[in-house]
Design a protein around this motif. Structure first.
Motif, PDB file in Angstrom:
ATOM      1  N   GLU A 194      11.381   4.368  23.129  1.00 43.65           N
ATOM      2  CA  GLU A 194      12.133   5.048  22.076  1.00 43.65           C
ATOM      3  C   GLU A 194      12.890   6.252  22.620  1.00 43.65           C
ATOM      4  O   GLU A 194      14.026   6.519  22.232  1.00 43.65           O
ATOM      5  CB  GLU A 194      11.172   5.464  20.965  1.00 43.65           C
ATOM      6  N   GLU A 195      12.258   6.998  23.527  1.00 43.64           N
ATOM      7  CA  GLU A 195      12.935   8.154  24.113  1.00 43.64           C
ATOM      8  C   GLU A 195      14.154   7.717  24.908  1.00 43.64           C
ATOM      9  O   GLU A 195      15.235   8.297  24.804  1.00 43.64           O
ATOM     10  CB  GLU A 195      11.952   8.910  25.018  1.00 43.64           C
ATOM     11  N   GLY A 196      13.968   6.675  25.727  1.00 46.63           N
ATOM     12  CA  GLY A 196      15.085   6.173  26.513  1.00 46.63           C
ATOM     13  C   GLY A 196      16.187   5.615  25.647  1.00 46.63           C
ATOM     14  O   GLY A 196      17.373   5.813  25.918  1.00 46.63           O
ATOM     15  N   ALA A 197      15.800   4.906  24.581  1.00 45.88           N
ATOM     16  CA  ALA A 197      16.803   4.331  23.684  1.00 45.88           C
ATOM     17  C   ALA A 197      17.601   5.422  22.992  1.00 45.88           C
ATOM     18  O   ALA A 197      18.817   5.306  22.831  1.00 45.88           O
ATOM     19  CB  ALA A 197      16.123   3.434  22.652  1.00 45.88           C
ATOM     20  N   CYS A 198      16.941   6.493  22.587  1.00 50.44           N
ATOM     21  CA  CYS A 198      17.640   7.585  21.891  1.00 50.44           C
ATOM     22  C   CYS A 198      18.642   8.254  22.829  1.00 50.44           C
ATOM     23  O   CYS A 198      19.809   8.432  22.478  1.00 50.44           O
ATOM     24  CB  CYS A 198      16.629   8.608  21.376  1.00 50.44           C
ATOM     25  N   LEU A 199      18.175   8.619  24.022  1.00 51.54           N
ATOM     26  CA  LEU A 199      19.079   9.265  24.968  1.00 51.54           C
ATOM     27  C   LEU A 199      20.249   8.353  25.319  1.00 51.54           C
ATOM     28  O   LEU A 199      21.409   8.766  25.325  1.00 51.54           O
ATOM     29  CB  LEU A 199      18.306   9.640  26.237  1.00 51.54           C
ATOM     30  N   GLN A 211       8.215  16.011  12.297  1.00 45.09           N
ATOM     31  CA  GLN A 211       8.788  16.212  13.610  1.00 45.09           C
ATOM     32  C   GLN A 211      10.088  17.006  13.569  1.00 45.09           C
ATOM     33  O   GLN A 211      10.822  16.976  12.581  1.00 45.09           O
ATOM     34  CB  GLN A 211       9.098  14.852  14.262  1.00 45.09           C
ATOM     35  N   THR A 212      10.340  17.705  14.669  1.00 49.16           N
ATOM     36  CA  THR A 212      11.664  18.275  14.873  1.00 49.16           C
ATOM     37  C   THR A 212      12.640  17.133  15.126  1.00 49.16           C
ATOM     38  O   THR A 212      12.319  16.176  15.821  1.00 49.16           O
ATOM     39  CB  THR A 212      11.662  19.208  16.094  1.00 49.16           C
ATOM     40  N   VAL A 213      13.805  17.226  14.542  1.00 48.23           N
ATOM     41  CA  VAL A 213      14.804  16.184  14.727  1.00 48.23           C
ATOM     42  C   VAL A 213      15.606  16.510  15.992  1.00 48.23           C
ATOM     43  O   VAL A 213      16.280  17.529  16.063  1.00 48.23           O
ATOM     44  CB  VAL A 213      15.745  16.094  13.508  1.00 48.23           C
ATOM     45  N   CYS A 214      15.511  15.636  16.977  1.00 52.22           N
ATOM     46  CA  CYS A 214      16.189  15.883  18.244  1.00 52.22           C
ATOM     47  C   CYS A 214      17.685  15.630  18.100  1.00 52.22           C
ATOM     48  O   CYS A 214      18.100  14.616  17.534  1.00 52.22           O
ATOM     49  CB  CYS A 214      15.612  14.972  19.329  1.00 52.22           C
ATOM     50  N   HIS A 215      18.489  16.517  18.628  1.00 52.22           N
ATOM     51  CA  HIS A 215      19.932  16.330  18.568  1.00 52.22           C
ATOM     52  C   HIS A 215      20.594  17.003  19.757  1.00 52.22           C
ATOM     53  O   HIS A 215      20.150  18.053  20.230  1.00 52.22           O
ATOM     54  CB  HIS A 215      20.505  16.896  17.259  1.00 52.22           C
ATOM     55  N   LEU A 216      21.667  16.397  20.240  1.00 52.52           N
ATOM     56  CA  LEU A 216      22.426  16.945  21.355  1.00 52.52           C
ATOM     57  C   LEU A 216      23.530  17.869  20.866  1.00 52.52           C
ATOM     58  O   LEU A 216      23.785  18.915  21.465  1.00 52.52           O
ATOM     59  CB  LEU A 216      23.037  15.799  22.168  1.00 52.52           C
ATOM     60  N   TYR A 217      24.169  17.497  19.792  1.00 51.91           N
ATOM     61  CA  TYR A 217      25.294  18.269  19.255  1.00 51.91           C
ATOM     62  C   TYR A 217      24.813  19.264  18.196  1.00 51.91           C
ATOM     63  O   TYR A 217      23.684  19.180  17.702  1.00 51.91           O
ATOM     64  CB  TYR A 217      26.336  17.321  18.655  1.00 51.91           C
ATOM     65  N   LYS A 218      25.698  20.161  17.847  1.00 52.75           N
ATOM     66  CA  LYS A 218      25.389  21.112  16.780  1.00 52.75           C
ATOM     67  C   LYS A 218      25.115  20.346  15.491  1.00 52.75           C
ATOM     68  O   LYS A 218      25.810  19.378  15.156  1.00 52.75           O
ATOM     69  CB  LYS A 218      26.576  22.062  16.579  1.00 52.75           C
ATOM     70  N   GLU A 219      24.097  20.758  14.773  1.00 54.03           N
ATOM     71  CA  GLU A 219      23.733  20.060  13.534  1.00 54.03           C
ATOM     72  C   GLU A 219      24.862  20.131  12.510  1.00 54.03           C
ATOM     73  O   GLU A 219      25.564  21.149  12.393  1.00 54.03           O
ATOM     74  CB  GLU A 219      22.474  20.684  12.914  1.00 54.03           C
ATOM     75  N   CYS A 250      22.967   7.551  15.883  1.00 58.68           N
ATOM     76  CA  CYS A 250      21.786   6.983  16.542  1.00 58.68           C
ATOM     77  C   CYS A 250      20.526   7.133  15.699  1.00 58.68           C
ATOM     78  O   CYS A 250      19.648   6.268  15.725  1.00 58.68           O
ATOM     79  CB  CYS A 250      21.598   7.617  17.922  1.00 58.68           C
ATOM     80  N   HIS A 251      20.419   8.195  14.922  1.00 60.46           N
ATOM     81  CA  HIS A 251      19.295   8.324  13.991  1.00 60.46           C
ATOM     82  C   HIS A 251      19.441   7.328  12.844  1.00 60.46           C
ATOM     83  O   HIS A 251      18.449   6.742  12.384  1.00 60.46           O
ATOM     84  CB  HIS A 251      19.217   9.752  13.451  1.00 60.46           C
ATOM     85  N   THR A 252      20.653   7.126  12.396  1.00 56.06           N
ATOM     86  CA  THR A 252      20.876   6.179  11.299  1.00 56.06           C
ATOM     87  C   THR A 252      20.502   4.765  11.724  1.00 56.06           C
ATOM     88  O   THR A 252      19.924   3.998  10.945  1.00 56.06           O
ATOM     89  CB  THR A 252      22.360   6.214  10.871  1.00 56.06           C
ATOM     90  N   MET A 253      20.808   4.414  12.962  1.00 56.64           N
ATOM     91  CA  MET A 253      20.518   3.073  13.465  1.00 56.64           C
ATOM     92  C   MET A 253      19.088   2.925  13.950  1.00 56.64           C
ATOM     93  O   MET A 253      18.691   1.873  14.446  1.00 56.64           O
ATOM     94  CB  MET A 253      21.489   2.735  14.594  1.00 56.64           C
TER      95      MET A 253
END
Length: 586
Positions: free
Chosen positions: A45-50, A128-136, A116-119
């Motif tokens: 799951e971690e690899g798929a998200c990244l 959980q904290t929601v992981c995100h790369l971009y500004k929310e 990616c969260h939607t899919m």
């Protein structure tokens, strides 16, 4: 260095999405939700998200650059991948499965995190904290995802289903010729040793001559680089240094005439990904630079584990194609004595640490009775303090563990190195300059739109528990300082061993602060510290740092230990005149 960057590598493998090939293709991957990568847990799951976030970002940027639709951008992305290795076909398969929904969500101007969260390729729950790369987004990521789910009209999206698809894709990847050998050979529970067992090779990758001198007779196992010459190589080149035959004027063999008594020796590097020269091509994540040649070296890059030892500080010999010049300890030793041609071994691993080096130290090819001496550089610059754990300090190697592990390695070397060898223990790095140099600069994935800094990138990796070094790639200055304190403690262990322990077959010395010296030298030339770091991972020393490091280390070693590299061969010009490039390196 740390095995977590393997996850980052495969995510950058354009559309393959999941963990780097050599850490993901073992059979155990497909039967467990979690696997061990260099002693650390990594989930699919971690690899798929990244992978999803980075891939969607690239599609979005391609669409922006070419003013095209998402569909055209995805097709363009796949078209850049090499067709002959099957990678283009894999990309097309992924585009067929996930593409329509990605394209539809991109049409709603949603960013990669939301998509990616939607899919369900990134997941979160209420705790959980929601992981995100971009500004929310202004309304928050969770609310944005809920709205996107309504827009997509696919409430039945299931993470389990997508992970099954992902595993199926990985199985297909492992059936490709370029990946099959790696997938079969590597066990995730231990550092890979299997690819080293053939020792010297006539092929460059898969631990071949990019890693140790090229074999000049792959059929005869008694012929290999670094051995003492058999009968002074009158009849054949037994040590692959390109010198053989005899002078018809006096009947004396050229090996004896040019090499006897010249202190011929080899270079061995024992280390981590910095020593192996880990590098992810920055053009792979810079859509503005994409062309038909961008991914042409992808198969070689993967088969070399995303390492480039042929350009490295210790054993580099080819002209660099990844920016900056090639300079190495091996090239300097070869120039000092041409009898040392091809006598190099890079026994380094991504994720190498004092605790696991013993697992691949056995792949060192040196016969104590019939081979020449070597200079061994023992350089584990970070993994004993770097890990991906939230409580990073708790997981670091302790001084007691460091001493026990290093002593075990040195005792092994004493049983295998020829008499007259040397071992140099290298201090750990001070990684605080990573954050200091990079945190407010834009990561390559964020350069087009100025929307992703290294601080955001580090935080995203930490949130996914795949940050290669939480201790230093961290906004918390106290944690960064404590990580350096532990690194200094472990370096002190190495120094104490070097000053208090003696061994039968080699002399032991200690060298400290290499990368601090590299930075100081670079800045004295007008350079900036960030130009010494790999731009994609924001962690490893780059080609410029490696070249400067080789110069500084060699010059200081010559001053401090005059006999370390032997004397200069007075017959070098004669060797060049008679044998030219001595068969070259390939």
């Amino acid at each position: 260095m740390n095995g977590q960057r393997q996850v980052l590598s495969l995510a950058l493998l354009m559309g393959i999405l999941i963990l780097q090939i050599q850490n993901s293709c073992a059979k155990s991957f497909f039967h467990h939700d979690k696997v061990q990568v260099r002693g650390m847990q990594v989930t699919t799951e971690e690899g798929a998200c990244l992978g999803c976030v980075l891939t969607v970002s690239l599609v979005e940027q391609l669409s922006q650059i070419h003013n095209s639709s998402g569909k055209m951008a995805m097709e363009l992305l796949c078209s850049y991948l090499p067709e002959k290795d099957g990678l283009r076909g894999i990309c097309t398969l992924i585009a067929d499965i996930f593409g329509p929904d990605i394209i539809r969500l991109l049409n709603f101007k949603l960013n990669a995190d939301v998509i990616c969260h939607t899919m369900k390729l990134c997941k979160f729950d209420s705790h959980q904290t929601v992981c995100h790369l971009y500004k929310e987004p202004e309304m928050g990521l969770k609310k944005s995802v809920k709205q996107a789910e309504i827009l997509l009209k696919k409430p039945d999206y299931a993470l389990k289903k997508h992970m099954e698809i992902v595993s199926g894709i990985l199985l297909k990847i492992c059936s490709l010729p370029v990946f099959k050998k790696i997938c079969e050979a590597i066990d995730l529970s231990e550092p890979a040793e299997d690819l080293d067992h053939d020792n010297f090779s006539i092929f460059p990758s898969l631990r071949g001559y990019h890693w140790r001198g090229k074999d000049c007779n792959d059929i005869d196992k008694s012929v290999y680089p670094g051995r003492r010459p058999e009968d002074w190589d009158v009849l054949h080149d037994s040590n692959c240094n390109g010198i053989s035959g005899f002078d018809p004027k006096d009947g004396v063999s050229y090996e004896k005439k040019f090499c006897e008594g010249t202190d011929a020796m080899g270079i061995v590097v024992l280390g981590d990904s910095a020593s192996a020269h880990f590098h992810i091509p920055p053009e792979w994540v810079t859509p503005a630079q994409f062309s038909k040649d961008t991914f042409s070296n992808m198969a070689l890059t993967i088969s070399n584990e995303f390492d480039w030892p042929q350009f490295s500080m210790g054993t580099g010999f080819e002209n660099s194609t990844i920016g900056g010049p090639t300079q190495s300890l091996y090239l300097k030793l070869r120039n000092r004595n041409r009898c040392n041609h091809r006598d190099y071994q890079n026994i380094s691993r991504n994720g190498g640490s004092a605790g696991n080096l013993k697992n691949y130290l056995k792949s060192l090819a040196r016969n104590q009775e019939i081979d020449k001496p070597v200079v061994v550089f023992y350089g584990l610059i970070g993994n004993d303090v770097c890990n991906n754990k939230a409580d990073t300090l708790k997981e670091m190697t302790t001084p007691a563990e460091m001493k026990a592990d290093v002593m075990e390695d040195l005792q092994y070397l004493d049983k295998h190195l020829p008499n007259g060898s040397h071992v140099i223990l290298m201090s750990l790095a001070d990684g605080r300059f990573l954050w200091d140099s990079l945190h407010d600069r834009y990561h390559p994935i964020g350069q087009l739109n100025k929307d992703v800094t290294y601080e955001q990138f580090y935080d995203f990796l930490s949130c996914l528990s795949i940050n290669p070094c939480v201790g230093w790639m961290n906004k918390n200055g106290t944690i960064r300082n404590l990580t350096t304190e532990r690194a200094d403690e472990l370096s002190k262990v190495l120094q104490d061993i070097a000053t208090s322990e003696t061994f039968t077959h080699f002399k032991l010395n200690y060298y400290e602060h290499l990368y601090q010296k590299v930075i100081a030298k670079w800045e004295s030339l007008g350079g900036k510290p960030w130009d010494l770091l790999e731009p994609v991972d924001g962690f490893h020393p780059n080609q410029n740092a490696s070249a400067i490091g080789a110069d500084l280390l060699w010059e200081e070693a010559i001053r401090r230990w005059p006999g370390l590299f032997g004397k200069e061969n007075p017959f070098n010009k004669e060797i060049i005149a008679k044998f030219g490039d001595q068969g070259g390196h390939w």
